[in-house]
Design an enzyme around this catalytic site. Sequence first.
Site, PDB file in Angstrom:
ATOM      1  N   GLY A   1       0.836  -1.193   0.000  1.00 21.25           N
ATOM      2  CA  GLY A   1       0.000   0.000   0.000  1.00 21.25           C
ATOM      3  C   GLY A   1       0.867   1.237   0.000  1.00 21.25           C
ATOM      4  O   GLY A   1       2.055   1.159   0.334  1.00 21.25           O
TER       5      GLY A   1
ATOM      6  N   CYS B   1       5.308  -6.242   1.617  1.00 25.37           N
ATOM      7  CA  CYS B   1       5.679  -4.823   1.661  1.00 25.37           C
ATOM      8  C   CYS B   1       4.981  -4.114   2.831  1.00 25.37           C
ATOM      9  O   CYS B   1       5.265  -4.415   3.980  1.00 25.37           O
ATOM     10  CB  CYS B   1       5.356  -4.197   0.314  1.00 25.37           C
ATOM     11  SG  CYS B   1       6.177  -2.642   0.049  1.00 25.37           S
ATOM     12  N   TYR B   2       4.046  -3.223   2.564  1.00 28.47           N
ATOM     13  CA  TYR B   2       3.269  -2.598   3.643  1.00 28.47           C
ATOM     14  C   TYR B   2       2.656  -3.676   4.531  1.00 28.47           C
ATOM     15  O   TYR B   2       2.578  -3.532   5.751  1.00 28.47           O
ATOM     16  CB  TYR B   2       2.174  -1.710   3.034  1.00 28.47           C
ATOM     17  CG  TYR B   2       1.298  -0.985   4.034  1.00 28.47           C
ATOM     18  CD1 TYR B   2       1.716   0.189   4.638  1.00 28.47           C
ATOM     19  CD2 TYR B   2       0.034  -1.478   4.355  1.00 28.47           C
ATOM     20  CE1 TYR B   2       0.916   0.856   5.552  1.00 28.47           C
ATOM     21  CE2 TYR B   2      -0.785  -0.822   5.265  1.00 28.47           C
ATOM     22  CZ  TYR B   2      -0.339   0.349   5.868  1.00 28.47           C
ATOM     23  OH  TYR B   2      -1.140   0.999   6.755  1.00 28.47           O
TER      24      TYR B   2
ATOM     25  N   HIS C   1       8.021  -7.337  -3.719  1.00 29.60           N
ATOM     26  CA  HIS C   1       6.766  -7.728  -4.379  1.00 29.60           C
ATOM     27  C   HIS C   1       6.937  -9.016  -5.190  1.00 29.60           C
ATOM     28  O   HIS C   1       7.496  -8.975  -6.279  1.00 29.60           O
ATOM     29  CB  HIS C   1       6.293  -6.608  -5.311  1.00 29.60           C
ATOM     30  CG  HIS C   1       5.829  -5.398  -4.578  1.00 29.60           C
ATOM     31  ND1 HIS C   1       4.551  -5.295  -4.104  1.00 29.60           N
ATOM     32  CD2 HIS C   1       6.468  -4.271  -4.220  1.00 29.60           C
ATOM     33  CE1 HIS C   1       4.415  -4.126  -3.487  1.00 29.60           C
ATOM     34  NE2 HIS C   1       5.566  -3.491  -3.536  1.00 29.60           N
TER      35      HIS C   1
ATOM     36  N   GLU D   1       4.644 -10.594  -6.673  1.00 30.65           N
ATOM     37  CA  GLU D   1       3.632 -10.681  -7.723  1.00 30.65           C
ATOM     38  C   GLU D   1       4.054 -10.047  -9.041  1.00 30.65           C
ATOM     39  O   GLU D   1       3.470 -10.329 -10.070  1.00 30.65           O
ATOM     40  CB  GLU D   1       2.316 -10.056  -7.228  1.00 30.65           C
ATOM     41  CG  GLU D   1       2.320  -8.543  -7.022  1.00 30.65           C
ATOM     42  CD  GLU D   1       2.892  -8.106  -5.661  1.00 30.65           C
ATOM     43  OE1 GLU D   1       3.603  -8.895  -5.021  1.00 30.65           O
ATOM     44  OE2 GLU D   1       2.643  -6.949  -5.258  1.00 30.65           O
TER      45      GLU D   1
ATOM     46  N   ASP E   1     -13.393  -7.782 -25.576  1.00 30.51           N
ATOM     47  CA  ASP E   1     -13.947  -7.477 -24.259  1.00 30.51           C
ATOM     48  C   ASP E   1     -15.472  -7.449 -24.267  1.00 30.51           C
ATOM     49  O   ASP E   1     -16.119  -8.080 -23.436  1.00 30.51           O
ATOM     50  CB  ASP E   1     -13.409  -6.148 -23.731  1.00 30.51           C
ATOM     51  CG  ASP E   1     -11.900  -6.043 -23.854  1.00 30.51           C
ATOM     52  OD1 ASP E   1     -11.270  -7.078 -24.149  1.00 30.51           O
ATOM     53  OD2 ASP E   1     -11.350  -4.953 -23.666  1.00 30.51           O
TER      54      ASP E   1
ATOM     55  N   LYS F   1      -6.400  -9.199 -19.664  1.00 34.82           N
ATOM     56  CA  LYS F   1      -6.772  -9.556 -21.040  1.00 34.82           C
ATOM     57  C   LYS F   1      -6.660 -11.056 -21.333  1.00 34.82           C
ATOM     58  O   LYS F   1      -7.556 -11.644 -21.913  1.00 34.82           O
ATOM     59  CB  LYS F   1      -5.878  -8.773 -22.007  1.00 34.82           C
ATOM     60  CG  LYS F   1      -6.330  -8.829 -23.438  1.00 34.82           C
ATOM     61  CD  LYS F   1      -7.331  -7.746 -23.688  1.00 34.82           C
ATOM     62  CE  LYS F   1      -7.799  -7.660 -25.104  1.00 34.82           C
ATOM     63  NZ  LYS F   1      -8.691  -6.493 -25.270  1.00 34.82           N
TER      64      LYS F   1
END
Length: 513
Positions: free
Chosen positions: A55, A82-83, A169, A171, A227, A369
Amino acid sequence: MKHQTIAVLDFGSQYTQVIARRIRECSVYSKIYHYKTSAAELRRDNVAGVILSGGPESVLKKGSPRPDKKIFDLGVPVLGICYGLQLLAQLLGGKVEKSSEREYGHGQLKIKTKGRLFRGLPNSLRVWNSHGDRLGRLPAGFKPIASTENSSYAGIADEKRGFYGIQFHPEVDHTEGGLNILENFLRNICGCKADWSMAILAEESINSIRETVGEDRVLLGLSGGVDSSVAAALIHKAIGKQLTCLFVDNGLLRQNERELVVDLYRRHFNMDVRVARAGAKFLKRLKGVSDPERKRKIIGKTFVEVFQDSLKQIGDAKFLAQGTLYPDVIESVSIDGNPAATIKSHHNVGGLPKKMKFKLLEPLRQLFKDEVRALGAELGLPKEVVWRQPFPGPGLGVRVIGDVSSRKLSVLRKADAILHEEMMESDLYYKVWQSFCVFLPVRTVGVMGDERTYENVIAVRVVESKDAMTADWVRVPYEVLQRVSTRIINEVNGVNRVVYDISSKPPGTIEWE
Ligand code: XMP
């Protein structure tokens, strides 16, 4: 069978959705919760583990977001990122302090103890950091398991309770082995099986759409792009004839485009598809206008008008559905309150006036996507739709350079159809990002038979790209270019020259206007 759920508590990081997406990649279901969600609710949802996201705030700041402390009593593993790591440490009795060096970007992680979290990983990893604070003292029960140059507590663990914290991170793509770390957390620590799939996502989205919509009607602007097509297929599966799709023919479409779209959705899917044939209106307004931005504005404004007019015939609908994807959602989940209903910025429907009191239905909002493509395939959409190249909202309007006329459009359409055929024929269509023709308002001299010609030029543009932010021109084999050129010049009246665009982006853009 109910699948296992990993709760991702959102503290406002721009990467929260990416964490959720990585968990889905591991075939585990994840749900993003507001950071204030009570431990009781998580218990009700029977979560198998909790991830505290990163965050933008500092835990040292008064009033910075905090979770319900009881999440640590749920008896399930917790991973702070992290945060999230700082929160976890602070709430469990450790000490966080301001770091003299802000750590941002790449860092080298040295793994000290592999344990369950780093199992199978090398001893050193390049990781992605972005934080200002660091841990000064560990909470009781924790041990350091990894460090970086700036922090001896870049990874911490209380193996007994299943609490872990990492400063970097895992991710993001830039972190080496990031997915392995998350997968280790899911499998070795939370005991999650790979029990989640696109089919389950489809089923759950369908149920949730039914619940949200009830007996009401839904309107969807169908463009035929990936989409809106996937959104249409999903919503149609959920509520059938309560969904009405509106396809606006703005006269700037490619060859047979309207027919193909209508045919697929009406005949094949049995959807209620209405068509607003408004080509003449668009062309009239575009007459004599050559400035690209003005053209775009006129097209956008006319689209909104036509859309609104069509509503009079369609009748009331409570919901407006959109195929907004996660990357279109400019604002990340806001810290206090619900995520803002941000409409795709350059999506045509974005201009619909606020007084049209639709509720937005955006079933793809959490997806990326490639996930939307997988979902489309799951729903039975054909490859031509699922893997269709992007096509700009203003259509051929920005591919006829300068002022637009029906003659120029007709020339461009024929040339573009030939390029499309040849790209398909040579197996290149699905390998490139976009391939299209541009009509140039330039006439050049040529000879055909014994006659001198003085006709227009068609530019061919074929680019590869990951996200349209940067792009490079594709080294299309000469034989393919040669066939494209010969066929366009021979088969399309009004063209005697074909050129190939060899500009990259930047400094060029993908479209010419
Ligand atoms: P550029 O030309 O900016 O294009 O390099 C990047 C990507 O965006 C598409 N594009 C548009 N899409 N409305 C859209 O919906 C527009 O006005 C528009 N302009 C460009 C373009 O095709 C490429 O994929």
